[in-house]
Design a protein around this motif. Sequence first.
Motif, PDB file in Angstrom:
ATOM      1  N   LEU A  18       0.883  -1.232  -0.001  1.00 15.88           N
ATOM      2  CA  LEU A  18       0.093   0.057  -0.179  1.00 15.88           C
ATOM      3  C   LEU A  18       0.897   1.338   0.084  1.00 15.88           C
ATOM      4  O   LEU A  18       0.572   1.963  -0.640  1.00 15.88           O
ATOM      5  CB  LEU A  18      -1.031  -0.202   1.150  1.00 15.88           C
ATOM      6  CG  LEU A  18      -1.980   1.123   1.382  1.00 15.88           C
ATOM      7  CD1 LEU A  18      -2.862   1.096   0.227  1.00 15.88           C
ATOM      8  CD2 LEU A  18      -2.577   1.022   2.707  1.00 15.88           C
ATOM      9  N   LEU A  19       1.784   1.205   0.880  1.00 14.48           N
ATOM     10  CA  LEU A  19       2.827   2.425   0.798  1.00 14.48           C
ATOM     11  C   LEU A  19       3.587   2.517  -0.361  1.00 14.48           C
ATOM     12  O   LEU A  19       3.599   3.800  -0.921  1.00 14.48           O
ATOM     13  CB  LEU A  19       3.751   2.181   1.888  1.00 14.48           C
ATOM     14  CG  LEU A  19       3.216   2.203   3.503  1.00 14.48           C
ATOM     15  CD1 LEU A  19       4.347   1.859   4.519  1.00 14.48           C
ATOM     16  CD2 LEU A  19       2.905   3.777   3.823  1.00 14.48           C
ATOM     17  N   MET A  20       4.096   1.476  -1.003  1.00 16.54           N
ATOM     18  CA  MET A  20       4.823   1.728  -2.443  1.00 16.54           C
ATOM     19  C   MET A  20       3.822   2.228  -3.345  1.00 16.54           C
ATOM     20  O   MET A  20       4.068   2.854  -4.173  1.00 16.54           O
ATOM     21  CB  MET A  20       5.076   0.114  -2.749  1.00 16.54           C
ATOM     22  CG  MET A  20       5.921   0.245  -3.941  1.00 16.54           C
ATOM     23  SD  MET A  20       6.465  -1.651  -4.288  1.00 16.54           S
ATOM     24  CE  MET A  20       7.470  -1.955  -2.799  1.00 16.54           C
ATOM     25  N   THR A  21       2.518   1.681  -3.462  1.00 23.21           N
ATOM     26  CA  THR A  21       1.573   2.168  -4.230  1.00 23.21           C
ATOM     27  C   THR A  21       1.274   3.624  -4.128  1.00 23.21           C
ATOM     28  O   THR A  21       1.230   4.235  -5.115  1.00 23.21           O
ATOM     29  CB  THR A  21       0.163   1.434  -4.196  1.00 23.21           C
ATOM     30  OG1 THR A  21       0.362  -0.007  -4.439  1.00 23.21           O
ATOM     31  CG2 THR A  21      -0.681   1.718  -5.137  1.00 23.21           C
ATOM     32  N   SER A  22       1.210   4.225  -2.868  1.00 21.35           N
ATOM     33  CA  SER A  22       1.105   5.327  -2.597  1.00 21.35           C
ATOM     34  C   SER A  22       2.118   6.263  -3.222  1.00 21.35           C
ATOM     35  O   SER A  22       2.170   7.392  -3.766  1.00 21.35           O
ATOM     36  CB  SER A  22       0.899   5.827  -1.216  1.00 21.35           C
ATOM     37  OG  SER A  22      -0.429   5.208  -0.674  1.00 21.35           O
ATOM     38  N   VAL A  23       3.490   5.690  -2.978  1.00 17.36           N
ATOM     39  CA  VAL A  23       4.549   6.374  -3.513  1.00 17.36           C
ATOM     40  C   VAL A  23       4.817   6.508  -4.980  1.00 17.36           C
ATOM     41  O   VAL A  23       5.009   7.511  -5.778  1.00 17.36           O
ATOM     42  CB  VAL A  23       5.992   5.771  -2.993  1.00 17.36           C
ATOM     43  CG1 VAL A  23       7.068   6.356  -3.687  1.00 17.36           C
ATOM     44  CG2 VAL A  23       6.107   5.932  -1.340  1.00 17.36           C
ATOM     45  N   ILE A  24       4.136   5.363  -5.628  1.00 22.62           N
ATOM     46  CA  ILE A  24       4.223   5.555  -7.216  1.00 22.62           C
ATOM     47  C   ILE A  24       3.188   6.401  -7.790  1.00 22.62           C
ATOM     48  O   ILE A  24       3.613   7.246  -8.675  1.00 22.62           O
ATOM     49  CB  ILE A  24       4.010   4.146  -7.630  1.00 22.62           C
ATOM     50  CG1 ILE A  24       5.051   2.787  -7.295  1.00 22.62           C
ATOM     51  CG2 ILE A  24       3.708   4.057  -9.131  1.00 22.62           C
ATOM     52  CD1 ILE A  24       4.753   1.783  -7.722  1.00 22.62           C
ATOM     53  N   MET A  25       1.973   6.386  -7.016  1.00 26.60           N
ATOM     54  CA  MET A  25       0.928   7.332  -7.623  1.00 26.60           C
ATOM     55  C   MET A  25       1.409   8.816  -7.514  1.00 26.60           C
ATOM     56  O   MET A  25       1.221   9.569  -7.978  1.00 26.60           O
ATOM     57  CB  MET A  25      -0.416   7.081  -6.821  1.00 26.60           C
ATOM     58  CG  MET A  25      -1.134   5.995  -7.293  1.00 26.60           C
ATOM     59  SD  MET A  25      -2.639   5.559  -6.486  1.00 26.60           S
ATOM     60  CE  MET A  25      -3.458   7.327  -6.957  1.00 26.60           C
ATOM     61  N   ALA A  26       2.146   9.089  -6.016  1.00 27.73           N
ATOM     62  CA  ALA A  26       2.493  10.415  -6.005  1.00 27.73           C
ATOM     63  C   ALA A  26       3.615  10.652  -6.927  1.00 27.73           C
ATOM     64  O   ALA A  26       3.790  12.202  -7.378  1.00 27.73           O
ATOM     65  CB  ALA A  26       3.210  10.642  -4.495  1.00 27.73           C
ATOM     66  N   GLN A  27       4.310  10.033  -7.486  1.00 21.10           N
ATOM     67  CA  GLN A  27       5.340  10.227  -8.597  1.00 21.10           C
ATOM     68  C   GLN A  27       4.767  10.010  -9.777  1.00 21.10           C
ATOM     69  O   GLN A  27       5.378  10.581 -10.756  1.00 21.10           O
ATOM     70  CB  GLN A  27       6.413   9.308  -8.562  1.00 21.10           C
ATOM     71  CG  GLN A  27       7.165   9.378  -7.197  1.00 21.10           C
ATOM     72  CD  GLN A  27       8.130   8.280  -7.148  1.00 21.10           C
ATOM     73  OE1 GLN A  27       8.268   7.217  -7.863  1.00 21.10           O
ATOM     74  NE2 GLN A  27       9.035   8.426  -6.185  1.00 21.10           N
ATOM     75  N   ASP A  28       3.328   9.885 -10.151  1.00 19.37           N
ATOM     76  CA  ASP A  28       2.616   9.649 -11.267  1.00 19.37           C
ATOM     77  C   ASP A  28       1.618  10.434 -11.422  1.00 19.37           C
ATOM     78  O   ASP A  28       0.420  10.139 -10.711  1.00 19.37           O
ATOM     79  CB  ASP A  28       2.362   8.086 -11.701  1.00 19.37           C
ATOM     80  CG  ASP A  28       2.013   8.124 -13.325  1.00 19.37           C
ATOM     81  OD1 ASP A  28       1.265   9.140 -13.704  1.00 19.37           O
ATOM     82  OD2 ASP A  28       1.796   6.961 -13.535  1.00 19.37           O
ATOM     83  N   PRO A  29       1.452  11.788 -11.834  1.00 18.08           N
ATOM     84  CA  PRO A  29       0.371  12.723 -11.680  1.00 18.08           C
ATOM     85  C   PRO A  29      -1.034  12.094 -12.501  1.00 18.08           C
ATOM     86  O   PRO A  29      -2.073  12.378 -12.147  1.00 18.08           O
ATOM     87  CB  PRO A  29       0.863  14.035 -12.326  1.00 18.08           C
ATOM     88  CG  PRO A  29       1.901  13.516 -13.138  1.00 18.08           C
ATOM     89  CD  PRO A  29       2.545  12.437 -12.339  1.00 18.08           C
TER      90      PRO A  29
END
Length: 510
Positions: free
Chosen positions: A11-22
């Motif tokens: 979940l944390l990894m997904t959040s980080v990826i989404m934060a890097q992908d507008p």
Amino acid sequence: MKSIFFSIGLLLMTSVIMAQDPLREGDAFFDEGNYKAALEQYLKALKSNKDDVTLQNNIGICYLELNVDRSQAIPYMEWVVKQEKIDEYAWYDLGRAYHFDHQFDKAIESYRKFNAKSKDEDFKKMAKLGIAQCENAKVLVGKPIDVEFFNVGENINTENNDFQPYIPADESTLVFTSDDKYDSRYKIHINNVLISEKKDGVWERSKNVGIVNSQEDEFVSGLAANDQWLFVKYQRYEAFDDIYMAEKKGARISKPVDMGDKINTKYVESGATLTPVGDTLYFASDREGGLGGMDIWMSIRLPDGDWGTPINVGEPINTPYDEDYPHMMSDGVTFFFSSTGHNSMGGYDVFRTKLNTSTGKFAPPRNFGYPINNTYDNLSIAMSSNFRYAYVADVRKEGMGGMDIYRVVFNNVDANIFLHKGSFKVGEGAELNISQEANIVVEVTNKETNEVQGKYKYNVAKNEFLMALPPGDYTASVKIDGYKEVNQEILVPDLLPNRIFNIKIALQPE
């Protein structure tokens, strides 16, 4: 235990990826209906995805769903419909964009192209309504009514949405909805009820009505004709789209109470108002038994204080489309409501009618006209007792952001004439020395037209002159032997209550 830690890590990894992908973050907000947050991310993503049809389409939809200048959607939707493989709904949304921008013929053409391509009967019905509203708009825009809009200012309005204003007939308080509260965790705005009092013609800084509000959404849904009851629509987990009723004494509001299961149902309940004597409730609901969509219903208060079984008010108020936000004036006869039907020019328009108290029937409603109504949603209108002043919420170029609240002056309704009692004064310790035989006249000039508004004779014995002035900006000029000529500015505010203004003009010896 390991699987729990793995899930948390994922979940944390997904959040980080989404934060890097507008783009992905924008899609997530878009799917939640958070168009403001989605647009912010989409515009970032557009820099490296200019040929992404879905992205351009979604940006256009974001502009169409926000309370901003919705014509900003046009270039995005125009680009989308020129591509080879597009969603047929893009033609409908392009029609909406043109419609908002008063390009009515282009809007009609786009709506028709959508209907020719689509098999979605619900949306085709909406497109046909859009075409009819464009035709209505041509007529209404061609015959504008004589009104002026005045932004009520930063004590009320914010850079976000401030809307659904209600006043009592004497304009003493202003209660409204604002979504200025922001939850940074979820990037959402929360709607709350606010109130302001008018002092000396100026609205004081609005205050949060704490006893009404929560961390969820509350909306002002109406005001009783006698100003003694405020209606609030809750969108809470335990009471979603239900109407609550709070006692109102001036600016003091009590804790809202549920209106009971005759009024609140599993369906949507929205705007509400109460007759002056408090025996009849009018409210909006999309419950079964109506003419279609949201309808206006009425309920009679029973001897035990409960509300009776609601009755649909029927035609000529209700239509197969949506009607909402009923408001009864203090005369017990004049009735306002909003509708997407009748001859609306786009979205909700506000309408007025009158109740025949002998027959209990309403007269055919009339559209308030442009620019009170426009192609955006015009949900409510609240008027003063003399029908010269009104409060509405609108998206206008001169606004502070989002929907702002405006005081509207109907210029075809005569303003009050205000009595001014004037006198002369001199410096401390000095004595006013004017001959009893002096023939002194105070000349008042309208600063806007540079025309003489009037000449007013001075009573030496009483040290007094009387002036009757309508609202405006003036200069009072007077020359008295032994004193310097005086030119004093006088601002007469456009107020509802009759009052007497006292003016003292300072004289200086020559």
